[in-house]
Design an enzyme around this catalytic site. Structure first.
Site, mmCIF file in Angstrom:
data_model
loop_
_atom_site.group_PDB
_atom_site.id
_atom_site.type_symbol
_atom_site.label_atom_id
_atom_site.label_comp_id
_atom_site.label_asym_id
_atom_site.label_seq_id
_atom_site.Cartn_x
_atom_site.Cartn_y
_atom_site.Cartn_z
ATOM 1 N N SER A 134 0.836 -1.201 0.000
ATOM 2 C CA SER A 134 0.000 0.000 0.000
ATOM 3 C C SER A 134 0.869 1.248 0.000
ATOM 4 C CB SER A 134 -0.895 0.022 1.249
ATOM 5 O OG SER A 134 -1.585 1.251 1.356
ATOM 6 N N TYR B 119 -0.588 0.301 10.610
ATOM 7 C CA TYR B 119 -0.888 -0.202 9.268
ATOM 8 C C TYR B 119 0.265 0.100 8.312
ATOM 9 C CZ TYR B 119 -3.308 -0.865 4.797
ATOM 10 O OH TYR B 119 -3.674 -1.278 3.534
#
Length: 319
Positions: A159, A185
Site C-alpha cells: 500500500s 498499518y
C-alpha cells in the site's frame, strides 16, 4: 536498473492487462480472494485458464464467491481452502495440505487501521501479524512448491500507506510507544515491501520472482474499521455522509486488481523481481512522503532494512 514501464495505466483493468495470456496448467493461490480486488484477481486468473485456490478465513464466503465466478463457465477452475493468517496452525495446515507446484502466489488479504491495539496469541500487533508475518510464514512454507514451478511469481499487495511509517525495529509491536492505527498499518505495509526485496535476493536462484504493489484506492471490506471521520478524511463519503462506491480519484475493483494481475501473469514483467509497482507500472522512488500517496519511499526498498526484517521475521517465526 531501468524503471519498468508497461502499456497499461491507472485506468487499466485486470482483464485488460491479462488479455491474450494463457494460464492453462498454471496453479495459483490468492489470499483473501472472496471479495474486493482479491475476487477480481481470482476472476482474471481463472478466466485466463489458471487453477486458482481462494485461501480465506470464511470458507462459506469463499464458496459463494467461487460459485458466482464459475456460474457462467471459466476456462480455469476455482477452489476454496481455509486460511486464517492470524492462526499459525491454520497456516501450517494450508502449507502441509498443498501438493505439487505453485506458479503464482498472490498475498492479497489484509486488515487496515484497527482502531485499538490488539494482539495475536503470540503477543504480536495484529496488523503486523496478519499483513506481514502471516503471509511471510505462508510464503516460506510454500517455497518448495514455488521452486518446483520453475518460474513462479510472488505478488505482494502492499500500500501507499507504507509512507505512514517505516518498520520501527526497536518496538514493532507497540510495547512501549503509543499505538496509532495508521502508523501500525503503514509499518505492516512497509514490512511487506521489505520482505519482497529480501525474497527477491534470496530466491532468485530458484527461479522465483517477487514484487510488491499499491493497488490504488478502492472501496472494499478493507475500510470496515474506519469511522465516519476517517472516511471523510480519505474522501470516501459525500457531503451528506453517504459512502461513495467509487470516490473521485479512486478505482473500481477491476482497476484495483490490475497491478496484481500484471505482476502475476503478464509477459511485460517476465524476470522482474524486487520492485514496487502502482498503476500497472513500476513506481517512482520519492525523497519524502507525497500528498497524493504515490511513489515509494527509499526505506521500503532498503537492502539493509530488508536483511534486518528477514532475520527478525525468521526469529519471530522460529524458523
Amino acid at each position: 536498473m531501468s524503471r519498468i514501464i508497461t502499456p497499461f495505466s491507472a485506468q487499466s483493468t485486470a482483464a485488460e492487462v491479462i488479455a491474450g495470456v494463457d494460464l492453462t496448467g498454471r496453479r495459483a493461490v490468492v489470499t483473501g480472494g472472496a471479495s474486493g480486488i482479491g475476487l477480481e484477481t481470482v476472476r482474471a486468473l481463472a478466466n485466463a485458464g489458471a487453477d486458482v485456490t481462494v485461501a480465506v478465513r470464511d470458507t462459506a464466503a469463499g464458496e459463494r464467491a467461487a460459485a458466482d465466478l464459475t456460474a457462467g463457465g471459466t476456462p480455469g477452475t476455482v477452489r476454496v481452502a481455509h486460511l486464517d493468517l492470524a492462526d499459525r496452525a491454520s497456516i501450517d495446515a494450508f502449507v502441509t495440505g498443498w501438493t505439487g507446484p505453485l506458479h503464482i502466489l498472490v498475498n492479497n488479504a489484509g486488515v487496515m487501521a484497527l482502531p485499538e491495539l490488539t494482539r495475536t496469541a503470540e503477543g504480536w500487533e495484529t496488523q503486523f501479524a496478519i499483513n506481514h508475518l502471516g503471509h511471510a510464514e505462508l510464503t516460506l512454507g510454500l517455497h518448495d512448491a514455488l521452486a518446483a514451478a520453475h518460474g513462479a511469481r510472488i505478488v505482494v499487495v502492499s500500500s501507499a500507506a507504507h509512507q505512514q511509517s517505516p518498520v520501527v525495529f526497536d518496538d514493532i509491536h507497540f510495547t512501549a510507544r503509543p499505538y496509532e492505527a495508521w502508523s501500525a498499518y503503514g509499518q505492516s505495509k512497509t514490512a511487506t515491501i521489505l520482505f519482497t526485496v529480501a525474497l527477491a535476493h534470496r530466491w532468485a536462484a530458484d527461479g522465483i520472482t517477487a514484487n510488491a504493489l499499491h493497488p490504488g484506492g478502492i472501496m472494499t471490506n478493507l475500510q470496515r474499521h474506519l469511522d465516519d471521520a476517517q472516511l471523510r478524511w480519505v474522501g470516501a463519503v459525500d457531503e451528506q455522509g453517504n459512502r461513495l462506491q467509487v470516490p473521485p480519484g479512486w478505482k473500481t475493483p477491476q482497476q484495483g486488481a490490475a497491478t496484481s494481475v500484471l505482476l502475476a501473469a503478464s509477459p511485460e514483467v517476465n524476470g522482474v523481481t524486487g520492485r514496487y509497482f502502482e498503476d500497472a507500472n513500476e513506481a517512482l522512488v520519492i525523497a519524502e512522503r507525497s500528498d497524493g500517496m504515490s511513489g515509494v519511499l527509499p526505506y521500503a526498498l532498503d537492502d539493509k532494512d530488508a536483511d534486518i526484517l528477514w532475520k527478525e521475521t525468521l526469529r519471530l517465526l522460529r524458523r
